[in-house]
Design a protein around this motif. Structure first.
Motif, PDB file in Angstrom:
ATOM      1  N   GLU A  86       3.397 -12.460  -6.542  1.00 35.14           N
ATOM      2  CA  GLU A  86       3.206 -11.025  -6.392  1.00 35.14           C
ATOM      3  C   GLU A  86       4.380 -10.423  -5.618  1.00 35.14           C
ATOM      4  O   GLU A  86       4.771 -10.921  -4.574  1.00 35.14           O
ATOM      5  N   ASP A  87       4.961  -9.336  -6.156  1.00 35.16           N
ATOM      6  CA  ASP A  87       6.049  -8.641  -5.462  1.00 35.16           C
ATOM      7  C   ASP A  87       5.462  -7.592  -4.537  1.00 35.16           C
ATOM      8  O   ASP A  87       4.590  -6.830  -4.932  1.00 35.16           O
ATOM      9  N   ASN A  88       5.923  -7.583  -3.312  1.00 36.65           N
ATOM     10  CA  ASN A  88       5.506  -6.562  -2.352  1.00 36.65           C
ATOM     11  C   ASN A  88       6.600  -5.516  -2.253  1.00 36.65           C
ATOM     12  O   ASN A  88       7.754  -5.854  -2.042  1.00 36.65           O
ATOM     13  N   ILE A  89       6.211  -4.281  -2.399  1.00 36.56           N
ATOM     14  CA  ILE A  89       7.169  -3.185  -2.306  1.00 36.56           C
ATOM     15  C   ILE A  89       6.825  -2.361  -1.080  1.00 36.56           C
ATOM     16  O   ILE A  89       5.680  -1.978  -0.874  1.00 36.56           O
ATOM     17  N   MET A  90       7.848  -2.105  -0.273  1.00 39.13           N
ATOM     18  CA  MET A  90       7.648  -1.318   0.931  1.00 39.13           C
ATOM     19  C   MET A  90       8.608  -0.134   0.873  1.00 39.13           C
ATOM     20  O   MET A  90       9.786  -0.290   0.571  1.00 39.13           O
TER      21      MET A  90
END
Length: 125
Positions: A2-6
């Motif tokens: 899962e890619d986390n985008i901030m």
């Protein structure tokens, strides 16, 4: 995976980038024994006030803080402390001096026009 985008603001990104660059340079120079050179490049709030004072600008630490909070003077937070680069302060001094000269010229022109109007008005009476 899962890619986390901030998402972060521009100022927060600039601060993170400056801190990362500072820490990287400090580590590299520490390895060759010249860490003190990195520290001297960044000015603390107190050092920035002294630096500006040497340039002929009398400013309090509180006023300098306010200018940084309004983004009128470039500053960085390093280890939660306000820090400045001398070249940024010099640029601000230069721009500030130019705007002060322009303000004085504008005020002088306004006084001259006012004097001309008063002179013309008193002739008609």
């Amino acid at each position: 995976m899962e890619d986390n985008i901030m998402m972060i603001s521009g100022n927060a990104f600039k601060q993170m980038l400056a801190e990362a660059a500072y820490e990287g340079a400090k580590k590299a120079l520490n390895e060759i024994g010249t860490q003190d050179k990195v520290r001297k490049e960044w000015l603390s709030l107190k050092d920035a006030v002294s630096f500006l004072s040497d340039k002929g600008i009398s400013i309090s630490m509180g006023h300098l803080k306010n200018l940084t909070y309004r983004d009128e003077i470039p500053s960085y937070k390093i280890n939660r402390k306000l820090s400045f680069l001398p070249q940024d302060l010099e640029l601000w001094v230069e721009r500030n001096a130019q705007s002060s000269r322009q303000s004085l010229e504008d005020a002088a022109c306004g006084l001259a026009r006012s004097a001309q109007r008063k002179g013309a008005h008193s002739k008609t009476m």
